[in-house]
Design an enzyme around this catalytic site. Structure first.
Site, PDB file in Angstrom:
ATOM      1  N   GLN A 105       0.849  -1.203   0.000  1.00  0.00           N
ATOM      2  CA  GLN A 105       0.000   0.000   0.000  1.00  0.00           C
ATOM      3  C   GLN A 105       0.881   1.247   0.000  1.00  0.00           C
ATOM      4  O   GLN A 105       0.381   2.355  -0.163  1.00  0.00           O
ATOM      5  CB  GLN A 105      -0.902   0.019   1.239  1.00  0.00           C
ATOM      6  CG  GLN A 105      -1.836  -1.174   1.336  1.00  0.00           C
ATOM      7  CD  GLN A 105      -2.542  -1.201   2.671  1.00  0.00           C
ATOM      8  OE1 GLN A 105      -3.660  -0.704   2.834  1.00  0.00           O
ATOM      9  NE2 GLN A 105      -1.893  -1.796   3.653  1.00  0.00           N
ATOM     10  N   ASN A 106       2.172   1.041   0.224  1.00  0.00           N
ATOM     11  CA  ASN A 106       3.088   2.174   0.365  1.00  0.00           C
ATOM     12  C   ASN A 106       3.473   2.733  -0.996  1.00  0.00           C
ATOM     13  O   ASN A 106       3.528   2.009  -1.985  1.00  0.00           O
ATOM     14  CB  ASN A 106       4.350   1.760   1.139  1.00  0.00           C
ATOM     15  CG  ASN A 106       4.011   1.281   2.546  1.00  0.00           C
ATOM     16  OD1 ASN A 106       2.938   1.592   3.077  1.00  0.00           O
ATOM     17  ND2 ASN A 106       4.884   0.481   3.140  1.00  0.00           N
ATOM     18  N   ASP A 108       6.308   4.658  -1.369  1.00  0.00           N
ATOM     19  CA  ASP A 108       7.688   5.160  -1.240  1.00  0.00           C
ATOM     20  C   ASP A 108       8.705   4.437  -2.119  1.00  0.00           C
ATOM     21  O   ASP A 108       9.855   4.866  -2.234  1.00  0.00           O
ATOM     22  CB  ASP A 108       8.133   5.112   0.241  1.00  0.00           C
ATOM     23  CG  ASP A 108       7.966   3.737   0.886  1.00  0.00           C
ATOM     24  OD1 ASP A 108       7.663   3.671   2.087  1.00  0.00           O
ATOM     25  OD2 ASP A 108       8.133   2.708   0.184  1.00  0.00           O
ATOM     26  N   HIS A 123      -1.375   1.276  -4.389  1.00  0.00           N
ATOM     27  CA  HIS A 123      -1.741   2.685  -4.227  1.00  0.00           C
ATOM     28  C   HIS A 123      -0.853   3.602  -5.051  1.00  0.00           C
ATOM     29  O   HIS A 123      -0.834   4.818  -4.851  1.00  0.00           O
ATOM     30  CB  HIS A 123      -1.690   3.084  -2.741  1.00  0.00           C
ATOM     31  CG  HIS A 123      -2.815   2.469  -1.956  1.00  0.00           C
ATOM     32  ND1 HIS A 123      -2.828   2.411  -0.581  1.00  0.00           N
ATOM     33  CD2 HIS A 123      -3.957   1.854  -2.361  1.00  0.00           C
ATOM     34  CE1 HIS A 123      -3.941   1.810  -0.168  1.00  0.00           C
ATOM     35  NE2 HIS A 123      -4.639   1.448  -1.237  1.00  0.00           N
ATOM     36  N   THR A 192       0.233  -2.697   8.726  1.00  0.00           N
ATOM     37  CA  THR A 192      -0.984  -2.058   8.231  1.00  0.00           C
ATOM     38  C   THR A 192      -2.106  -2.176   9.253  1.00  0.00           C
ATOM     39  O   THR A 192      -2.222  -3.161   9.967  1.00  0.00           O
ATOM     40  CB  THR A 192      -1.433  -2.639   6.877  1.00  0.00           C
ATOM     41  OG1 THR A 192      -2.615  -1.954   6.436  1.00  0.00           O
ATOM     42  CG2 THR A 192      -1.703  -4.136   6.945  1.00  0.00           C
ATOM     43  N   ASN A 217       2.743  -6.840  13.623  1.00  0.00           N
ATOM     44  CA  ASN A 217       2.339  -5.492  14.005  1.00  0.00           C
ATOM     45  C   ASN A 217       2.500  -5.380  15.524  1.00  0.00           C
ATOM     46  O   ASN A 217       2.027  -6.259  16.248  1.00  0.00           O
ATOM     47  CB  ASN A 217       0.868  -5.271  13.605  1.00  0.00           C
ATOM     48  CG  ASN A 217       0.475  -3.814  13.652  1.00  0.00           C
ATOM     49  OD1 ASN A 217       0.882  -3.080  14.560  1.00  0.00           O
ATOM     50  ND2 ASN A 217      -0.297  -3.358  12.668  1.00  0.00           N
ATOM     51  N   PRO A 218       3.146  -4.300  16.011  1.00  0.00           N
ATOM     52  CA  PRO A 218       3.279  -4.185  17.476  1.00  0.00           C
ATOM     53  C   PRO A 218       1.925  -4.054  18.179  1.00  0.00           C
ATOM     54  O   PRO A 218       1.817  -4.267  19.378  1.00  0.00           O
ATOM     55  CB  PRO A 218       4.097  -2.894  17.658  1.00  0.00           C
ATOM     56  CG  PRO A 218       4.702  -2.595  16.341  1.00  0.00           C
ATOM     57  CD  PRO A 218       3.815  -3.196  15.311  1.00  0.00           C
TER      58      PRO A 218
HETATM   59  N1  APR Z   1       6.423  -2.614  12.334  1.00  0.00           N
HETATM   60  C1  APR Z   1       5.196  -3.112  11.984  1.00  0.00           C
HETATM   61  N2  APR Z   1       4.037  -2.404  12.110  1.00  0.00           N
HETATM   62  C2  APR Z   1       4.134  -1.161  12.603  1.00  0.00           C
HETATM   63  C3  APR Z   1       5.375  -0.563  12.983  1.00  0.00           C
HETATM   64  C4  APR Z   1       6.538  -1.358  12.832  1.00  0.00           C
HETATM   65  N3  APR Z   1       7.754  -0.876  13.170  1.00  0.00           N
HETATM   66  N4  APR Z   1       5.118   0.715  13.423  1.00  0.00           N
HETATM   67  C5  APR Z   1       3.775   0.897  13.314  1.00  0.00           C
HETATM   68  N5  APR Z   1       3.189  -0.222  12.842  1.00  0.00           N
HETATM   69  C6  APR Z   1       1.769  -0.444  12.561  1.00  0.00           C
HETATM   70  C7  APR Z   1       0.791   0.345  13.398  1.00  0.00           C
HETATM   71  O1  APR Z   1       0.481  -0.361  14.586  1.00  0.00           O
HETATM   72  C8  APR Z   1      -0.430   0.420  12.460  1.00  0.00           C
HETATM   73  O2  APR Z   1      -1.299  -0.682  12.680  1.00  0.00           O
HETATM   74  O3  APR Z   1       1.556   0.003  11.233  1.00  0.00           O
HETATM   75  C9  APR Z   1       0.177   0.330  11.052  1.00  0.00           C
HETATM   76  C10 APR Z   1       0.082   1.617  10.256  1.00  0.00           C
HETATM   77  O4  APR Z   1      -1.274   1.866   9.993  1.00  0.00           O
HETATM   78  P1  APR Z   1      -1.680   3.125   9.076  1.00  0.00           P
HETATM   79  O5  APR Z   1      -0.947   4.326   9.552  1.00  0.00           O
HETATM   80  O6  APR Z   1      -3.178   3.133   9.024  1.00  0.00           O
HETATM   81  O7  APR Z   1      -1.079   2.789   7.625  1.00  0.00           O
HETATM   82  P2  APR Z   1      -1.684   1.827   6.532  1.00  0.00           P
HETATM   83  O8  APR Z   1      -2.390   0.652   7.136  1.00  0.00           O
HETATM   84  O9  APR Z   1      -0.584   1.523   5.566  1.00  0.00           O
HETATM   85  O10 APR Z   1      -2.771   2.768   5.781  1.00  0.00           O
HETATM   86  C11 APR Z   1      -3.412   2.200   4.650  1.00  0.00           C
HETATM   87  O11 APR Z   1      -4.425   4.371   4.207  1.00  0.00           O
HETATM   88  O12 APR Z   1      -4.234   6.651   4.080  1.00  0.00           O
HETATM   89  C12 APR Z   1      -4.274   5.495   3.332  1.00  0.00           C
HETATM   90  O13 APR Z   1      -3.266   5.228   1.235  1.00  0.00           O
HETATM   91  C13 APR Z   1      -2.966   5.311   2.598  1.00  0.00           C
HETATM   92  O14 APR Z   1      -1.848   3.255   2.048  1.00  0.00           O
HETATM   93  C14 APR Z   1      -2.437   3.991   3.115  1.00  0.00           C
HETATM   94  C15 APR Z   1      -3.675   3.306   3.648  1.00  0.00           C
END
Ligand code: APR
Length: 253
Positions: A105-106, A108, A123, A192, A217-218
């Site tokens: 989903q990233n 980067d 994405h 995620t 996921n933590p």
């Molecule tokens: N290792 C693993 N997981 C982690 C770490 C880590 N070091 N640090 C944080 N996390 C977890 C958090 O606990 C959280 O559940 O990563 C997750 C990040 O969640 P979001 O910030 O919601 O990101 P994401 O799930 O990728 O968002 C999905 O939303 O805004 C849209 O398009 C954007 O692709 C994105 C989508």
């Protein structure tokens, strides 16, 4: 993270033919890229995504969206893949004879930079711009392009080649991601929150089609109860430990 879980996950991996790593913003947290929803640093806890990352926002005030995404792009360009990306790239080397697909989903580009070959960016990417009318124009997003400009082919607006809120995903990319998820023997979900559809459907499809699902996921997420393994650890820690275990005992065929 119990070492027994690690050993049984490694055993499943050794037997697997099709492996998927599905990643979110948490994987890039260790690179210094803020996630979207984590606590005070979460990007969406500080700006309104409708203003800075939606298609309505872009068509209403293109400069606002362009400026916000350009500062995110500059941060991404200044940082680099972390130990979690590198371990997932190493996993590909340890999985010779298997197919390892990254579905991210990233935006980067860090999986590709770290060395993974098969990466589906559901994405899109912050490293490219394209014509909003999809006339065919696309180009690398140079840091010099500090404001939106018109398509040199058709005159339409040019925008970053990523999925803005309110837009559909690229059908071809998402169809490929769906097929890999349905064929997966082992499906890792890392970093995620499973907040955004349709990407969040992929691990559910994989599980329904018989894959072993491992969440890394933590913190707990809506997927934690359904996952076969819910590992409370960071991405770098887990994938580094998994690669070390595979190197000790061999990845199997
Ligand atoms: N290792 C693993 N997981 C982690 C770490 C880590 N070091 N640090 C944080 N996390 C977890 C958090 O606990 C959280 O559940 O990563 C997750 C990040 O969640 P979001 O910030 O919601 O990101 P994401 O799930 O990728 O968002 C999905 O939303 O805004 C849209 O398009 C954007 O692709 C994105 C989508």
């Amino acid at each position: 993270m119990l070492s027994t879980s690690l050993e049984s996950i490694a055993t499943v991996l050794r037997r697997a033919r099709e492996v998927v790593v599905f990643s979110g913003a948490g994987l890039s947290a260790d690179s210094g890229i803020p996630t979207f929803r984590d606590g005070a640093t979460g990007l969406w806890n500080n700006v309104d995504p409708d203003e800075v990352a939606s298609i309505e926002g872009f068509l209403r005030k293109p400069r606002v969206v362009w400026d916000w995404l350009l500062q995110l792009k500059n941060l991404v360009d200044d940082r680099h893949p972390n130990a979690g990306h590198e371990a997932i790239a190493r996993l590909e080397d340890l999985c010779k004879g298997k197919r390892l697909t990254i579905i991210t989903q990233n935006i980067d580009g860090y999986h590709t930079q770290a060395g993974n070959a098969q990466v589906l960016e559901v994405h899109g990417t912050i490293h490219r711009v394209r014509c909003h009318r999809r006339c065919g124009f696309a180009a690398v997003w140079e840091q010099s392009a500090v404001e939106p400009f018109s398509c040199p082919n058709c005159g339409g607006p040019v925008r970053p080649d990523l999925v803005l809120f309110g837009e559909m995903l690229d059908e071809e990319v998402f169809a490929a991601a769906g097929i890999r998820s349905l064929n997966a023997d082992l499906f890792f979900c890392v970093g995620t929150s499973f907040t955004v559809q349709p990407a969040a459907r992929l691990p559910v499809w994989a599980k329904g089609a018989g894959a072993t699902v491992v969440e890394v996921n933590p913190h707990p997420t809506p997927l934690s109860d359904a996952a076969d393994y819910s590992i409370r650890a960071g991405a770098s820690q887990f994938f580094g430990a998994l690669c070390a275990r595979l190197q000790e005992n061999g990845p199997g065929r």
